[in-house]
Design a protein around this motif. Structure first.
Motif, PDB file in Angstrom:
ATOM      1  N   GLU A 176       0.826  -1.209   0.000  1.00  0.00           N
ATOM      2  CA  GLU A 176       0.000   0.000   0.000  1.00  0.00           C
ATOM      3  C   GLU A 176       0.859   1.257   0.000  1.00  0.00           C
ATOM      4  O   GLU A 176       0.487   2.270  -0.599  1.00  0.00           O
ATOM      5  CB  GLU A 176      -0.914   0.008   1.226  1.00  0.00           C
ATOM      6  N   HIS A 177       2.015   1.187   0.631  1.00  0.00           N
ATOM      7  CA  HIS A 177       2.893   2.347   0.732  1.00  0.00           C
ATOM      8  C   HIS A 177       4.197   2.111  -0.023  1.00  0.00           C
ATOM      9  O   HIS A 177       4.643   0.970  -0.178  1.00  0.00           O
ATOM     10  CB  HIS A 177       3.193   2.662   2.196  1.00  0.00           C
ATOM     11  N   ILE A 178       4.824   3.193  -0.451  1.00  0.00           N
ATOM     12  CA  ILE A 178       6.068   3.088  -1.209  1.00  0.00           C
ATOM     13  C   ILE A 178       7.220   2.726  -0.270  1.00  0.00           C
ATOM     14  O   ILE A 178       7.130   2.877   0.950  1.00  0.00           O
ATOM     15  CB  ILE A 178       6.394   4.403  -1.950  1.00  0.00           C
ATOM     16  N   VAL A 179       8.304   2.263  -0.856  1.00  0.00           N
ATOM     17  CA  VAL A 179       9.493   1.923  -0.070  1.00  0.00           C
ATOM     18  C   VAL A 179      10.092   3.207   0.504  1.00  0.00           C
ATOM     19  O   VAL A 179      10.365   4.150  -0.232  1.00  0.00           O
ATOM     20  CB  VAL A 179      10.539   1.209  -0.949  1.00  0.00           C
ATOM     21  N   PRO A 180      10.289   3.264   1.817  1.00  0.00           N
ATOM     22  CA  PRO A 180      10.916   4.453   2.411  1.00  0.00           C
ATOM     23  C   PRO A 180      12.305   4.693   1.815  1.00  0.00           C
ATOM     24  O   PRO A 180      13.012   3.741   1.446  1.00  0.00           O
ATOM     25  CB  PRO A 180      11.009   4.100   3.901  1.00  0.00           C
ATOM     26  N   TYR A 181      12.702   5.935   1.760  1.00  0.00           N
ATOM     27  CA  TYR A 181      14.010   6.283   1.209  1.00  0.00           C
ATOM     28  C   TYR A 181      15.132   5.523   1.907  1.00  0.00           C
ATOM     29  O   TYR A 181      16.132   5.148   1.287  1.00  0.00           O
ATOM     30  CB  TYR A 181      14.248   7.786   1.337  1.00  0.00           C
ATOM     31  N   LEU A 182      14.971   5.269   3.199  1.00  0.00           N
ATOM     32  CA  LEU A 182      15.975   4.567   3.993  1.00  0.00           C
ATOM     33  C   LEU A 182      16.373   3.234   3.371  1.00  0.00           C
ATOM     34  O   LEU A 182      17.532   2.817   3.478  1.00  0.00           O
ATOM     35  CB  LEU A 182      15.417   4.330   5.412  1.00  0.00           C
ATOM     36  N   TYR A 183      15.411   2.570   2.703  1.00  0.00           N
ATOM     37  CA  TYR A 183      15.676   1.243   2.136  1.00  0.00           C
ATOM     38  C   TYR A 183      15.742   1.250   0.607  1.00  0.00           C
ATOM     39  O   TYR A 183      15.745   0.183  -0.012  1.00  0.00           O
ATOM     40  CB  TYR A 183      14.600   0.263   2.598  1.00  0.00           C
ATOM     41  N   SER A 184      15.823   2.421   0.035  1.00  0.00           N
ATOM     42  CA  SER A 184      15.847   2.516  -1.427  1.00  0.00           C
ATOM     43  C   SER A 184      17.151   1.983  -2.022  1.00  0.00           C
ATOM     44  O   SER A 184      17.242   1.764  -3.230  1.00  0.00           O
ATOM     45  CB  SER A 184      15.621   3.961  -1.873  1.00  0.00           C
ATOM     46  N   PHE A 185      18.184   1.773  -1.189  1.00  0.00           N
ATOM     47  CA  PHE A 185      19.454   1.245  -1.683  1.00  0.00           C
ATOM     48  C   PHE A 185      19.375  -0.242  -1.991  1.00  0.00           C
ATOM     49  O   PHE A 185      20.247  -0.786  -2.683  1.00  0.00           O
ATOM     50  CB  PHE A 185      20.562   1.485  -0.648  1.00  0.00           C
ATOM     51  N   LEU A 186      18.350  -0.928  -1.484  1.00  0.00           N
ATOM     52  CA  LEU A 186      18.268  -2.371  -1.671  1.00  0.00           C
ATOM     53  C   LEU A 186      18.053  -2.733  -3.141  1.00  0.00           C
ATOM     54  O   LEU A 186      17.311  -2.041  -3.853  1.00  0.00           O
ATOM     55  CB  LEU A 186      17.128  -2.945  -0.828  1.00  0.00           C
ATOM     56  N   PRO A 187      18.684  -3.791  -3.608  1.00  0.00           N
ATOM     57  CA  PRO A 187      18.522  -4.203  -5.004  1.00  0.00           C
ATOM     58  C   PRO A 187      17.053  -4.433  -5.360  1.00  0.00           C
ATOM     59  O   PRO A 187      16.326  -5.087  -4.619  1.00  0.00           O
ATOM     60  CB  PRO A 187      19.316  -5.510  -5.086  1.00  0.00           C
ATOM     61  N   TYR A 188      16.617  -3.841  -6.454  1.00  0.00           N
ATOM     62  CA  TYR A 188      15.265  -4.001  -7.001  1.00  0.00           C
ATOM     63  C   TYR A 188      14.180  -3.372  -6.127  1.00  0.00           C
ATOM     64  O   TYR A 188      13.023  -3.773  -6.193  1.00  0.00           O
ATOM     65  CB  TYR A 188      14.960  -5.487  -7.278  1.00  0.00           C
ATOM     66  N   ALA A 189      14.556  -2.386  -5.314  1.00  0.00           N
ATOM     67  CA  ALA A 189      13.553  -1.682  -4.503  1.00  0.00           C
ATOM     68  C   ALA A 189      12.496  -1.041  -5.391  1.00  0.00           C
ATOM     69  O   ALA A 189      11.345  -0.860  -4.981  1.00  0.00           O
ATOM     70  CB  ALA A 189      14.228  -0.630  -3.628  1.00  0.00           C
ATOM     71  N   GLU A 190      12.880  -0.706  -6.615  1.00  0.00           N
ATOM     72  CA  GLU A 190      11.935  -0.091  -7.556  1.00  0.00           C
ATOM     73  C   GLU A 190      10.881  -1.068  -8.051  1.00  0.00           C
ATOM     74  O   GLU A 190       9.911  -0.673  -8.729  1.00  0.00           O
ATOM     75  CB  GLU A 190      12.686   0.515  -8.751  1.00  0.00           C
ATOM     76  N   ALA A 191      11.020  -2.345  -7.686  1.00  0.00           N
ATOM     77  CA  ALA A 191      10.058  -3.364  -8.140  1.00  0.00           C
ATOM     78  C   ALA A 191       8.731  -3.271  -7.402  1.00  0.00           C
ATOM     79  O   ALA A 191       7.744  -3.888  -7.811  1.00  0.00           O
ATOM     80  CB  ALA A 191      10.649  -4.759  -7.963  1.00  0.00           C
ATOM     81  N   PHE A 192       8.673  -2.515  -6.302  1.00  0.00           N
ATOM     82  CA  PHE A 192       7.434  -2.404  -5.531  1.00  0.00           C
ATOM     83  C   PHE A 192       6.339  -1.711  -6.343  1.00  0.00           C
ATOM     84  O   PHE A 192       6.589  -0.703  -7.005  1.00  0.00           O
ATOM     85  CB  PHE A 192       7.681  -1.604  -4.248  1.00  0.00           C
ATOM     86  N   ASN A 193       5.128  -2.268  -6.290  1.00  0.00           N
ATOM     87  CA  ASN A 193       3.945  -1.688  -6.918  1.00  0.00           C
ATOM     88  C   ASN A 193       2.920  -1.343  -5.844  1.00  0.00           C
ATOM     89  O   ASN A 193       2.904  -1.940  -4.764  1.00  0.00           O
ATOM     90  CB  ASN A 193       3.293  -2.688  -7.880  1.00  0.00           C
ATOM     91  N   THR A 194       2.052  -0.406  -6.141  1.00  0.00           N
ATOM     92  CA  THR A 194       0.906  -0.149  -5.274  1.00  0.00           C
ATOM     93  C   THR A 194      -0.236  -1.057  -5.718  1.00  0.00           C
ATOM     94  O   THR A 194      -0.224  -1.585  -6.834  1.00  0.00           O
ATOM     95  CB  THR A 194       0.464   1.319  -5.369  1.00  0.00           C
ATOM     96  N   PRO A 195      -1.234  -1.267  -4.875  1.00  0.00           N
ATOM     97  CA  PRO A 195      -2.373  -2.107  -5.276  1.00  0.00           C
ATOM     98  C   PRO A 195      -3.053  -1.624  -6.559  1.00  0.00           C
ATOM     99  O   PRO A 195      -3.550  -2.441  -7.348  1.00  0.00           O
ATOM    100  CB  PRO A 195      -3.318  -2.012  -4.075  1.00  0.00           C
ATOM    101  N   ASP A 196      -3.046  -0.321  -6.796  1.00  0.00           N
ATOM    102  CA  ASP A 196      -3.702   0.228  -7.983  1.00  0.00           C
ATOM    103  C   ASP A 196      -2.963  -0.120  -9.268  1.00  0.00           C
ATOM    104  O   ASP A 196      -3.586  -0.294 -10.323  1.00  0.00           O
ATOM    105  CB  ASP A 196      -3.829   1.752  -7.864  1.00  0.00           C
ATOM    106  N   THR A 197      -1.636  -0.210  -9.202  1.00  0.00           N
ATOM    107  CA  THR A 197      -0.847  -0.463 -10.413  1.00  0.00           C
ATOM    108  C   THR A 197      -0.470  -1.934 -10.573  1.00  0.00           C
ATOM    109  O   THR A 197       0.147  -2.305 -11.562  1.00  0.00           O
ATOM    110  CB  THR A 197       0.440   0.373 -10.389  1.00  0.00           C
ATOM    111  N   ALA A 198      -0.832  -2.765  -9.608  1.00  0.00           N
ATOM    112  CA  ALA A 198      -0.442  -4.178  -9.636  1.00  0.00           C
ATOM    113  C   ALA A 198      -1.165  -4.950 -10.728  1.00  0.00           C
ATOM    114  O   ALA A 198      -2.301  -4.641 -11.093  1.00  0.00           O
ATOM    115  CB  ALA A 198      -0.725  -4.819  -8.283  1.00  0.00           C
ATOM    116  N   GLU A 199      -0.469  -5.974 -11.236  1.00  0.00           N
ATOM    117  CA  GLU A 199      -1.068  -6.920 -12.177  1.00  0.00           C
ATOM    118  C   GLU A 199      -2.095  -7.767 -11.420  1.00  0.00           C
ATOM    119  O   GLU A 199      -1.815  -8.321 -10.366  1.00  0.00           O
ATOM    120  CB  GLU A 199       0.028  -7.811 -12.763  1.00  0.00           C
ATOM    121  N   LYS A 200      -3.290  -7.841 -11.978  1.00  0.00           N
ATOM    122  CA  LYS A 200      -4.375  -8.542 -11.265  1.00  0.00           C
ATOM    123  C   LYS A 200      -4.593  -9.977 -11.748  1.00  0.00           C
ATOM    124  O   LYS A 200      -5.428 -10.694 -11.204  1.00  0.00           O
ATOM    125  CB  LYS A 200      -5.693  -7.762 -11.424  1.00  0.00           C
TER     126      LYS A 200
END
Length: 328
Positions: free
Chosen positions: A54-78
């Motif tokens: 539901e919420h985006i990845v906090p900046y604190l953990y944005s260094f983790l590999p593939y952190a950009e892979a997170f989707n919100t429920p609205d943009t997720a593949e159903k």
């Protein structure tokens, strides 16, 4: 029992395709690191997979590999028919993503909270595990996918080490067990940069968070002979200090670390007006029982809940139950 549960889940992961991994709301290092590790493990298995929160990845953990892979429920593949809740003690922790979970044909959960309700068709749960990341580590080894030293394994190890480290307070909390250290040691063998992870997670502070820490320390209240410490953060405080909700993570430790305090709590107002309550204890108080009285949950020494109303009235309710937890 856990070995059997891991075997069943591994068989499911091998046979099926199309997985949605759901991280809990207000994501922390464990749910994020565990979800990203599972994302890459399943990707290496040739599976279609996505991470939803539901919420985006906090900046604190944005260094983790593939952190950009997170989707919100609205943009997720159903169309994916399988869903796995990661580090969610119950369905409520999924927030708006619970609809995706409930609509899936097959479901699972990987979690270590003692308040877990054992939901899902495939359940990997161990309340003695220090973090969900520890369970994912063992599942990864059981699957035998990308376990040899490589860039892929290094990325998975980085995410899992962060998951375990953050949920054990950098291996300083009472939930850090010999199993935690064995898993961490195995992950270090992959060549992760512990010093850099430590710097990014524990030694880097945005100015807004720094100001928020100062305010919490100066406004902290003490109760019951200074055995309970509490702070209230209104939404206007975030605006005033140029801070964001994710900046609150870890600040409660400053309250708990006061020598006399057994129970620490922070009441954080959201933009909607309700209050997210975080609680920590030091030696003996069960804060998960306190949170449970108000519809929340968590661990023996770290728990939380969401409450509505005026902050002073909410605090009074919490203090009444917390006083009982102190044995008075």
């Amino acid at each position: 029992m856990m070995i059997e549960a891991a075997a069943k889940m591994a068989q499911w992961l091998r046979l099926e395709d199309g997985f949605t991994l759901i991280a809990h709301t207000s994501p922390d290092g464990d749910t994020i690191g565990s979800s990203l590790a599972m994302f890459y493990i399943l990707t290496c298995m040739g599976k279609r997979v996505q991470v939803v929160c539901e919420h985006i990845v906090p900046y604190l953990y944005s260094f983790l590999p593939y952190a950009e892979a997170f989707n919100t429920p609205d943009t997720a593949e159903k169309s994916y028919k399988n869903a796995i809740a990661i580090d969610c003690a119950d369905k409520n922790r999924m927030g708006k993503a619970v609809g995706i979970y409930n609509a899936s044909m097959l479901t699972g959960s990987i979690d270590h909270h003692k308040t877990n309700t054992a939901y899902g068709d495939y359940v990997l749960h161990d309340e003695n595990a220090s973090a969900t990341g520890e369970l994912v580590f063992h599942l990864w080894q059981h699957l035998g996918v990308a376990v040899e030293k490589s860039k892929t394994a290094l990325d998975i190890a980085c995410s899992l080490f962060t998951a375990i480290s953050t949920d054990t307070g950098n291996f300083s909390y009472c939930n850090a067990t010999p199993g935690s250290f064995r898993a961490a040691a195995a992950l270090v063998e992959y060549g992760i940069d512990i010093a850099e992870i430590n710097r990014l997670v524990y030694r880097t502070l945005p100015i807004g968070k720094t100001r928020l820490i100062g305010y919490v320390l100066s406004s902290m209240r003490l109760y019951n002979d200074a055995r309970i410490g509490a702070a209230i953060l209104l939404w206007e405080d975030f605006l005033r200090f140029g801070a964001i909700p994710e900046d609150v993570e870890g600040i409660i430790d400053y309250i708990r670390d006061v020598d006399s305090i057994e129970i620490a709590m922070i009441l954080r107002q959201t933009q909607k007006g309700d209050f997210k309550v975080s609680m920590r204890s030091k030696r003996y108080a069960d804060v998960s029982a306190i949170a449970g009285r108000f519809g929340g949950g968590g661990h023996l020494r770290a728990a939380g809940c969401t409450m509505q109303g005026q902050p002073e009235a909410i605090l009074e309710q919490l203090l009444q139950v917390s006083t009982d937890a102190l044995g008075q």
